[in-house]
Design a protein around this motif. Structure first.
Motif, short mmCIF file in Angstrom:
data_model
loop_
_atom_site.label_atom_id
_atom_site.label_comp_id
_atom_site.label_asym_id
_atom_site.label_seq_id
_atom_site.Cartn_x
_atom_site.Cartn_y
_atom_site.Cartn_z
N GLU A 129 -41.87 120.36 76.74
CA GLU A 129 -41.86 121.00 75.23
C GLU A 129 -40.85 120.15 74.31
O GLU A 129 -41.42 120.05 73.13
CB GLU A 129 -41.24 122.33 75.40
CG GLU A 129 -41.19 123.12 74.26
CD GLU A 129 -40.58 124.62 74.41
OE1 GLU A 129 -40.79 125.44 73.49
OE2 GLU A 129 -39.84 124.95 75.20
N PRO B 167 -40.02 119.30 64.29
CA PRO B 167 -39.82 120.86 63.64
C PRO B 167 -40.02 121.68 64.71
O PRO B 167 -41.10 121.48 65.51
CB PRO B 167 -40.81 120.74 62.69
CG PRO B 167 -42.02 119.81 62.86
CD PRO B 167 -41.06 119.05 63.90
N PRO C 259 -42.08 124.93 66.29
CA PRO C 259 -43.33 125.30 66.13
C PRO C 259 -43.17 126.60 65.20
O PRO C 259 -44.07 126.73 64.02
CB PRO C 259 -43.66 125.65 67.52
CG PRO C 259 -42.64 125.63 68.22
CD PRO C 259 -41.55 124.89 67.69
N ALA C 260 -42.30 127.59 65.33
CA ALA C 260 -42.38 128.84 64.26
C ALA C 260 -41.58 128.72 63.50
O ALA C 260 -40.38 128.20 63.68
CB ALA C 260 -42.46 129.93 65.12
N PRO C 261 -41.72 128.96 62.29
CA PRO C 261 -40.75 129.11 61.20
C PRO C 261 -39.57 130.26 61.43
O PRO C 261 -39.64 131.07 60.52
CB PRO C 261 -41.52 129.05 59.87
CG PRO C 261 -42.65 129.64 60.31
CD PRO C 261 -43.06 129.61 61.65
N LYS D 33 -40.07 135.43 64.04
CA LYS D 33 -40.07 136.84 63.48
C LYS D 33 -40.06 137.89 64.30
O LYS D 33 -40.59 137.55 65.54
CB LYS D 33 -41.48 136.82 62.57
CG LYS D 33 -41.42 136.21 61.03
CD LYS D 33 -42.68 136.71 60.15
CE LYS D 33 -44.00 135.86 60.80
NZ LYS D 33 -45.27 136.31 60.32
N SER E 217 -41.48 141.01 64.15
CA SER E 217 -42.80 141.48 64.31
C SER E 217 -43.66 140.81 63.39
O SER E 217 -43.26 140.29 62.27
CB SER E 217 -42.53 143.01 64.15
OG SER E 217 -42.52 143.25 62.77
N ASP E 218 -44.96 141.17 63.59
CA ASP E 218 -45.94 140.61 62.58
C ASP E 218 -46.02 141.61 61.28
O ASP E 218 -46.00 140.94 60.29
CB ASP E 218 -47.43 140.95 63.51
CG ASP E 218 -48.54 140.14 62.83
OD1 ASP E 218 -48.33 139.75 61.45
OD2 ASP E 218 -49.59 140.67 63.05
N MET F 83 -46.48 127.56 57.72
CA MET F 83 -46.68 127.04 59.23
C MET F 83 -47.49 125.47 59.18
O MET F 83 -47.22 124.62 59.40
CB MET F 83 -47.67 128.00 60.04
CG MET F 83 -46.80 128.86 60.82
SD MET F 83 -47.75 129.87 61.70
CE MET F 83 -47.61 131.53 61.28
N LYS G 135 -46.22 122.11 57.93
CA LYS G 135 -45.62 121.16 58.92
C LYS G 135 -46.66 120.21 59.65
O LYS G 135 -46.28 119.35 60.23
CB LYS G 135 -44.99 122.21 60.14
CG LYS G 135 -43.91 123.24 59.60
CD LYS G 135 -42.54 122.65 59.54
CE LYS G 135 -41.67 123.33 58.77
NZ LYS G 135 -41.29 124.72 59.45
N VAL H 270 -45.52 116.94 61.65
CA VAL H 270 -45.76 116.73 63.07
C VAL H 270 -46.54 115.84 63.44
O VAL H 270 -46.24 115.03 64.33
CB VAL H 270 -46.63 117.97 63.49
CG1 VAL H 270 -47.07 117.98 65.01
CG2 VAL H 270 -45.40 119.43 63.38
N ASN I 256 -43.62 130.66 70.90
CA ASN I 256 -43.93 128.88 70.69
C ASN I 256 -44.79 128.44 69.93
O ASN I 256 -44.57 127.32 69.34
CB ASN I 256 -43.43 128.42 72.22
CG ASN I 256 -42.38 128.55 72.88
OD1 ASN I 256 -41.23 128.95 72.20
ND2 ASN I 256 -42.00 128.53 74.21
N GLY J 78 -46.04 129.81 67.68
CA GLY J 78 -45.94 130.50 66.32
C GLY J 78 -46.98 131.86 65.87
O GLY J 78 -47.09 132.09 64.93
N VAL K 36 -46.99 135.57 66.30
CA VAL K 36 -46.01 136.71 66.88
C VAL K 36 -46.86 137.97 66.66
O VAL K 36 -47.76 138.36 65.72
CB VAL K 36 -45.05 136.98 65.59
CG1 VAL K 36 -44.16 138.03 65.92
CG2 VAL K 36 -44.11 135.62 65.43
#
Lengths: 359, 303
Positions: free
Chosen positions: A8, A14, A16-18, A21, A23-24, B1, B4, B8, B151, B153, B155
């Motif tokens: 990983e 960076p 992967p997820a900003p 969060k 919840s959606d 998202m 990036k 990357v 992971n 991204g 959610v």
């Protein structure tokens, strides 16, 4: 899994997820009542309660404990078969030979034991082998030829129907088998398949217990095991399932064999409660099983359903069948009543699911 | 998202792994006939760890046949198919999976009515307990699936929601996350961006880059040269069942790739006929001679 973990942090600078969060945020939590209604078995549960209340009101004898035991017994003989039929339906197939396969099993056990004067247990075991073989043949034909299960099992249905009659006449010279009640091992087998016990002064048939045990087992297998996961997968999308490594062939064939097992069990019950078997029976029963499964919320096209739903489905059948008698109506109305119920139940199911799962 | 993506991608190009010179998967002069129809012949394809091999081609060019061979759905009838240098012949997708070759299909990636977590672990379920009571380890599966998706991204509020309620891009991403999680070394993606919107395609391309960064070899099948050029290290263009072009990123430009993809050679031959039809603008179409010329224009955004 371990590989994913190790690899990983390697090159990705960076994250992967900003920022994770919570919840959606686009899905609204539904009220509990609506979420419950979306379950496949809840609609039929309400339907079963409605039918029960209806007959409790219109037919006073139903309120008696022994009548209820009788209704449950009637339901259990349908319900034990409806379970594997429902699993098979969730797995995307159906079996038209299920009704006559019950009689085939009973005939095999009965005639084999009687003609060769063997212990009935030998007949019982051979009947199990025959029933599983019939199921295996159905599944194998389906998987190898890719024909729809409707055609394959229609063929088996006709074959078994003919064989049942012809072989019985050939062997016994009659359309029914001989009485086996005085043979070795009969009492043991009857205790297992067709005895009854007393609960609070009411005679309850053992099949009711078996029915509920099998239902619990089927529910557990369906929701809590790998095999259950595979059943949903092969019914929902066979190609996807195969592509991610689900043994589709094994799952389908074993489901048909499970129906074979159910047919054997009900066949043995018929044999040991009536001592003799009528070779022409069983025709039409397969549709009752399928109807019980569909009323129980199983999707006819597969991939969706439960094992508890068909329990209520079978109970509705048993309730109507006996309720009409207790109400003092002409029993000829039974099938018509059932048809209306089937349509009604399916429509209510459909409406409930649409309302509850609307997005 | 999506913003990036370039960073990357840039980060990757600088430290592409140099180890593992032996290709993970290699096809040598491979082909496949269905009866008397030769769907594929004379195809060479090499997949290395940490590289993206793009396979491009129009409909019916043989892309699907190619991936079906590599993923174990079909068997090749000509040539050689090597995994880790040894010849193989898969009889089921399970065998390919056991070798670390995972395929994410365009249309048959998931079972729509099943919950997300069940789909994630389908065919490789986690269990606990001794045999007669061996059961699904539901809590662990839900937790793992949620982590892996985060992971990537994605959610989701509810792991129990049927996967059919997710968008096409999310479903692709779940399938990619699944393949990465189960230790795939080679990831085959069958037109993952074909049915997606612009932004969703970007997300999927980002995951392709991420999978590559994790050291996976990726076979990216597409008929969109722009998508291919964003992540690809090697490009193979299929045409009528055989290789029309096989070139590294350094040898081919986007324009040339696009021309090959669009059937540029044929289009150029048609140019004169098209020129006689009013309303067809032939000015922009390349001449036949231009097609083979090396791409002179320097690529932007390429280090």
């Amino acid at each position: 899994m371990s590989m994913a973990r190790q690899a990983e942090p390697a090159a990705v600078t960076p994250p992967p997820a900003p920022g994770p969060k919570e919840s959606d945020g686009r899905t609204v939590r539904r009220p509990l009542a609506l979420r419950l209604l979306a379950r496949p078995e809840v609609g039929v549960f309400l339907g079963a309660v409605a039918v029960l209340v209806f007959f409790l009101v219109t037919a006073p004898p139903v309120r008696d404990g022994s009548s209820m035991a009788n209704i449950l017994y009637q339901s259990s003989t349908i319900g034990i078969m409806a379970l594997p039929v429902a699993l098979l339906m969730i797995g995307g197939e159906f079996d038209l030979s299920a009704g006559v396969a019950v009689i085939t099993s009973a005939l095999t056990a009965s005639m084999l034991s009687y003609q060769l004067t063997l212990n009935v247990w030998v007949g019982v075991v051979v009947a199990l082998v025959v029933s599983l073989a019939v199921g295996m043949f159905n599944g194998w034909m389906l998987v190898k030829t890719g024909l729809p299960s409707f055609l394959v099992t229609l063929g088996t249905f006709l074959i078994l129907q003919g064989v049942n009659l012809a072989v019985t006449k050939l062997v016994t010279g009659n359309v029914a088998t001989d009485d086996i009640s005085d043979m070795d091992g009969f009492d043991q087998a009857k205790a297992l398949f067709a005895s009854s016990f007393e609960v609070g002064g009411v005679q309850v048939k053992i099949t009711v217990v078996w029915w509920l045990v099998f239902a619990a087992l089927a529910t557990w297998v369906l929701l809590r095991t790998k095999y259950g996961n595979w059943i949903f997968a092969v019914g929902g999308n066979k190609e996807s399932a195969r592509a991610v490594g689900v043994p589709v062939t094994f799952t389908k064939i074993s489901l048909f064999m499970l129906v074979g097992f159910g047919a054997w069990f009900v066949g043995m019950h018929n044999l040991f409660s009536f001592n003799t078997v009528q070779s022409g029976e069983g025709v039409g029963q397969e549709l009752i099983y399928i109807a019980a499964a569909v009323i129980g919320g199983c999707l006819l096209t597969g991939g969706y359903g439960s094992a508890i739903g068909p329990v209520f489905g079978a109970f509705m059948f048993g309730m109507v069948q006996q309720g009409i008698v207790y109400a003092g109506w002409n029993p000829d109305w039974f099938k018509a009543f059932l048809g209306v119920m089937l349509l009604g139940a399916v429509l209510i199911n459909l409406w409930v699911q649409r309302t509850a799962t609307r997005r | 998202m999506t913003d990036k993506k370039t960073s990357v991608h840039g980060a990757v190009l600088e430290d592409t792994p140099s180890d593992g010179d032996r290709p993970l998967v290699e096809l040598r002069d491979a082909g496949k006939s269905y009866g008397n129809i030769r769907a594929l012949h004379g195809v060479d394809l090499t997949v290395r760890a940490g590289k993206v091999s793009c396979v491009l081609g129009d409909n019916g060019a043989g892309k699907s046949t190619l991936i079906k061979i590599v993923s174990g759905l079909h068997q090749h009838t000509e040539g050689e198919f090597l995994v880790d240098g040894g010849p193989v012949r898969f009889s089921s997708p399970r065998e390919a999976l056991d070798k670390g070759i995972a395929t994410v299909y365009q249309d048959l990636a998931v079972v729509p009515l099943m919950p997300v977590w069940r789909n994630f672990f389908l065919g490789s379920e986690l269990t606990k307990g001794p045999w007669p009571f061996r059961r699904l380890d539901i809590d662990r599966m839900k937790k793992t699936a949620d982590e892996e998706l985060r992971n990537m991204g994605i959610v989701l509020d509810d792991m129990e929601q049927p996967i059919g309620t997710l968008s096409g891009g999310q479903r692709q991403c779940v399938a990619i996350a699944r393949a990465v999680h189960f230790g795939a070394r080679v990831l085959i993606l069958d037109e993952p961006t074909a049915a997606l919107g612009v932004k969703q395609s970007g997300v999927v391309l980002k995951y392709i880059a991420m999978a590559r960064d994790r050291g996976l070899g990726v076979i990216f099948i597409t008929h969109n040269p722009h998508h291919a050029y964003m992540v690809g290290d090697h490009f193979s263009v299929l045409r009528l069942g055989t290789l029309e072009l096989s070139a590294d990123r350094s040898e081919v430009g986007l324009d040339e790739l696009t021309n090959h993809m669009a059937g540029g050679a044929e289009l150029a031959a048609l140019k004169h006929e098209l020129a006689q039809v009013r309303g067809v603008d032939t000015e922009e179409l390349p001449e036949e001679g231009d097609i083979r010329a090396p791409a002179a224009a320097p690529e932007e955004g390429k280090s």
